[in-house]
Design a protein around this motif. Structure first.
Motif, PDB file in Angstrom:
ATOM      1  N   LEU A   1       0.893  -1.222  -0.048  1.00 17.99           N
ATOM      2  CA  LEU A   1       0.088   0.279   0.160  1.00 17.99           C
ATOM      3  C   LEU A   1       0.878   1.091   0.060  1.00 17.99           C
ATOM      4  O   LEU A   1       1.850   1.354   0.710  1.00 17.99           O
ATOM      5  CB  LEU A   1      -0.891   0.129   1.419  1.00 17.99           C
ATOM      6  N   SER A   2       0.572   2.142  -0.809  1.00 15.34           N
ATOM      7  CA  SER A   2       1.028   3.515  -0.752  1.00 15.34           C
ATOM      8  C   SER A   2       0.829   4.248   0.535  1.00 15.34           C
ATOM      9  O   SER A   2       0.045   3.778   1.339  1.00 15.34           O
ATOM     10  CB  SER A   2       0.493   4.397  -1.971  1.00 15.34           C
ATOM     11  N   PRO A   3       1.516   5.400   0.855  1.00 20.81           N
ATOM     12  CA  PRO A   3       1.415   6.074   2.126  1.00 20.81           C
ATOM     13  C   PRO A   3      -0.275   6.766   2.165  1.00 20.81           C
ATOM     14  O   PRO A   3      -0.552   6.976   3.295  1.00 20.81           O
ATOM     15  CB  PRO A   3       2.236   7.419   1.969  1.00 20.81           C
TER      16      PRO A   3
ATOM     17  N   GLU B   1       8.908  -9.401  -5.437  1.00 20.75           N
ATOM     18  CA  GLU B   1       9.468  -9.263  -6.869  1.00 20.75           C
ATOM     19  C   GLU B   1       8.431  -7.955  -7.378  1.00 20.75           C
ATOM     20  O   GLU B   1       8.741  -7.152  -8.318  1.00 20.75           O
ATOM     21  CB  GLU B   1       9.152 -10.278  -7.566  1.00 20.75           C
ATOM     22  N   ARG B   2       7.296  -8.059  -7.242  1.00 20.45           N
ATOM     23  CA  ARG B   2       6.218  -7.041  -7.719  1.00 20.45           C
ATOM     24  C   ARG B   2       6.452  -5.682  -7.242  1.00 20.45           C
ATOM     25  O   ARG B   2       6.266  -4.782  -7.879  1.00 20.45           O
ATOM     26  CB  ARG B   2       4.779  -7.485  -7.180  1.00 20.45           C
ATOM     27  N   ALA B   3       7.007  -5.560  -5.959  1.00 23.07           N
ATOM     28  CA  ALA B   3       7.517  -4.254  -5.333  1.00 23.07           C
ATOM     29  C   ALA B   3       8.607  -3.789  -5.977  1.00 23.07           C
ATOM     30  O   ALA B   3       8.767  -2.775  -6.402  1.00 23.07           O
ATOM     31  CB  ALA B   3       7.681  -4.335  -3.931  1.00 23.07           C
TER      32      ALA B   3
ATOM     33  N   ASN C   1       9.568  -0.201  -8.491  1.00 25.08           N
ATOM     34  CA  ASN C   1      10.898   0.707  -8.077  1.00 25.08           C
ATOM     35  C   ASN C   1      10.390   1.164  -6.520  1.00 25.08           C
ATOM     36  O   ASN C   1      10.760   2.089  -5.749  1.00 25.08           O
ATOM     37  CB  ASN C   1      10.888   2.115  -8.587  1.00 25.08           C
ATOM     38  N   ILE C   2       9.994   0.179  -5.693  1.00 23.70           N
ATOM     39  CA  ILE C   2       9.862   0.240  -4.353  1.00 23.70           C
ATOM     40  C   ILE C   2      10.690  -0.911  -3.570  1.00 23.70           C
ATOM     41  O   ILE C   2      10.410  -2.127  -3.790  1.00 23.70           O
ATOM     42  CB  ILE C   2       8.368  -0.058  -3.845  1.00 23.70           C
TER      43      ILE C   2
ATOM     44  N   LEU D   1      13.252  -6.685  -0.476  1.00 21.56           N
ATOM     45  CA  LEU D   1      12.637  -5.753   0.224  1.00 21.56           C
ATOM     46  C   LEU D   1      13.534  -5.293   1.623  1.00 21.56           C
ATOM     47  O   LEU D   1      13.700  -6.161   2.057  1.00 21.56           O
ATOM     48  CB  LEU D   1      11.224  -6.082   0.558  1.00 21.56           C
ATOM     49  N   LYS D   2      13.270  -4.062   1.994  1.00 17.10           N
ATOM     50  CA  LYS D   2      14.059  -3.798   3.211  1.00 17.10           C
ATOM     51  C   LYS D   2      12.874  -3.282   4.162  1.00 17.10           C
ATOM     52  O   LYS D   2      12.006  -2.298   3.718  1.00 17.10           O
ATOM     53  CB  LYS D   2      14.937  -2.680   2.841  1.00 17.10           C
TER      54      LYS D   2
END
Length: 116
Positions: A40-42, A79-81, A85-86, A114-115
Protein backbone atom coordinates in the motif's frame (compact mmCIF):
# COMPACT_ATOMS: atom_id res chain seq x y z
CA UNK A 1 -13.50 -13.71 20.57
CA UNK A 2 -11.07 -12.25 23.12
CA UNK A 3 -8.08 -13.29 21.02
CA UNK A 4 -9.41 -11.60 17.90
CA UNK A 5 -10.10 -8.37 19.79
CA UNK A 6 -6.58 -8.41 21.22
CA UNK A 7 -5.12 -8.95 17.74
CA UNK A 8 -7.16 -6.10 16.30
CA UNK A 9 -6.11 -3.80 19.17
CA UNK A 10 -2.48 -4.66 18.45
CA UNK A 11 -3.03 -4.07 14.73
CA UNK A 12 -4.47 -0.63 15.44
CA UNK A 13 -1.37 0.31 17.48
CA UNK A 14 0.99 -0.95 14.78
CA UNK A 15 -0.86 0.88 12.00
CA UNK A 16 -0.93 4.16 13.90
CA UNK A 17 2.87 4.07 14.18
CA UNK A 18 3.33 3.08 10.54
CA UNK A 19 0.89 5.65 9.17
CA UNK A 20 2.63 8.48 11.02
CA UNK A 21 5.65 7.86 8.76
CA UNK A 22 5.76 8.36 5.02
CA UNK A 23 6.62 4.83 3.86
CA UNK A 24 4.92 2.26 1.74
CA UNK A 25 3.29 -0.46 3.83
CA UNK A 26 3.44 -4.23 3.34
CA UNK A 27 0.23 -5.47 4.97
CA UNK A 28 -0.46 -9.15 5.48
CA UNK A 29 -3.47 -11.15 6.49
CA UNK A 30 -3.85 -14.86 7.08
CA UNK A 31 -6.66 -17.31 7.56
CA UNK A 32 -6.46 -21.03 8.21
CA UNK A 33 -6.44 -21.74 4.48
CA UNK A 34 -4.92 -18.67 2.81
CA UNK A 35 -2.27 -15.98 3.12
CA UNK A 36 -2.60 -12.51 1.60
CA UNK A 37 -0.09 -9.68 1.15
CA UNK A 38 -0.70 -6.16 -0.12
CA UNK A 39 1.68 -3.32 -0.84
CA UNK A 40 0.00 0.00 0.00
CA UNK A 41 1.12 3.55 -0.75
CA UNK A 42 1.32 6.14 2.09
CA UNK A 43 -2.13 7.44 1.12
CA UNK A 44 -3.68 3.94 1.21
CA UNK A 45 -3.84 2.94 -2.46
CA UNK A 46 -3.05 -0.67 -3.32
CA UNK A 47 0.07 -0.86 -5.47
CA UNK A 48 0.58 -4.64 -5.63
CA UNK A 49 -0.85 -7.75 -4.07
CA UNK A 50 -0.22 -11.48 -3.87
CA UNK A 51 -2.19 -14.28 -2.29
CA UNK A 52 -2.57 -18.02 -2.23
CA UNK A 53 -5.76 -17.62 -4.25
CA UNK A 54 -3.70 -16.90 -7.40
CA UNK A 55 -3.59 -20.04 -9.48
CA UNK A 56 -0.38 -18.96 -11.21
CA UNK A 57 1.48 -18.96 -7.88
CA UNK A 58 -0.05 -22.13 -6.46
CA UNK A 59 0.39 -24.43 -9.45
CA UNK A 60 1.15 -27.72 -7.74
CA UNK A 61 0.33 -26.95 -4.12
CA UNK A 62 -2.55 -28.83 -2.54
CA UNK A 63 -2.61 -27.08 0.80
CA UNK A 64 -2.29 -23.29 0.83
CA UNK A 65 -2.15 -22.55 4.58
CA UNK A 66 1.44 -23.50 5.36
CA UNK A 67 4.93 -22.01 5.58
CA UNK A 68 5.96 -23.12 2.07
CA UNK A 69 3.20 -21.15 0.44
CA UNK A 70 3.89 -18.13 2.67
CA UNK A 71 7.44 -18.11 1.30
CA UNK A 72 6.07 -18.13 -2.24
CA UNK A 73 3.79 -15.16 -1.44
CA UNK A 74 6.71 -13.26 0.14
CA UNK A 75 8.83 -13.79 -2.95
CA UNK A 76 6.00 -12.75 -5.28
CA UNK A 77 5.18 -9.52 -3.41
CA UNK A 78 8.88 -8.59 -3.24
CA UNK A 79 9.29 -9.09 -6.99
CA UNK A 80 6.19 -7.01 -7.70
CA UNK A 81 7.41 -4.23 -5.39
CA UNK A 82 10.83 -4.15 -7.07
CA UNK A 83 9.11 -3.83 -10.48
CA UNK A 84 7.31 -0.74 -9.14
CA UNK A 85 10.67 0.70 -7.89
CA UNK A 86 9.83 0.22 -4.22
CA UNK A 87 12.57 -1.27 -2.10
CA UNK A 88 11.84 0.01 1.40
CA UNK A 89 8.55 -0.69 3.19
CA UNK A 90 7.07 -0.81 6.67
CA UNK A 91 5.87 -4.28 7.70
CA UNK A 92 2.27 -4.32 8.92
CA UNK A 93 1.66 -7.75 10.41
CA UNK A 94 -1.96 -6.89 11.29
CA UNK A 95 -1.57 -7.91 14.91
CA UNK A 96 -0.45 -11.46 14.12
CA UNK A 97 2.53 -12.78 16.06
CA UNK A 98 5.73 -12.74 14.03
CA UNK A 99 6.33 -16.48 13.78
CA UNK A 100 5.27 -19.30 11.49
CA UNK A 101 3.72 -18.11 8.23
CA UNK A 102 4.12 -14.42 9.05
CA UNK A 103 7.84 -14.83 9.73
CA UNK A 104 8.31 -17.00 6.62
CA UNK A 105 6.61 -14.39 4.43
CA UNK A 106 8.70 -11.57 5.93
CA UNK A 107 11.98 -13.48 5.58
CA UNK A 108 11.19 -14.42 2.00
CA UNK A 109 10.38 -10.81 1.12
CA UNK A 110 13.66 -9.67 2.70
CA UNK A 111 15.66 -12.29 0.81
CA UNK A 112 14.15 -11.10 -2.46
CA UNK A 113 15.04 -7.43 -2.07
CA UNK A 114 12.60 -5.66 0.26
CA UNK A 115 14.00 -3.76 3.23
CA UNK A 116 12.03 -3.34 6.46
Amino acid sequence: MKNKLARLRSARKIRSKILSGDKHRLAIHKTDMHTYAQLLSPNGEIIASASTLEKSLMKSKKHTGNIETAKIIGKAIAERAIKKNISEVAFDRSGFNCHGRVKALADSARENGLKF
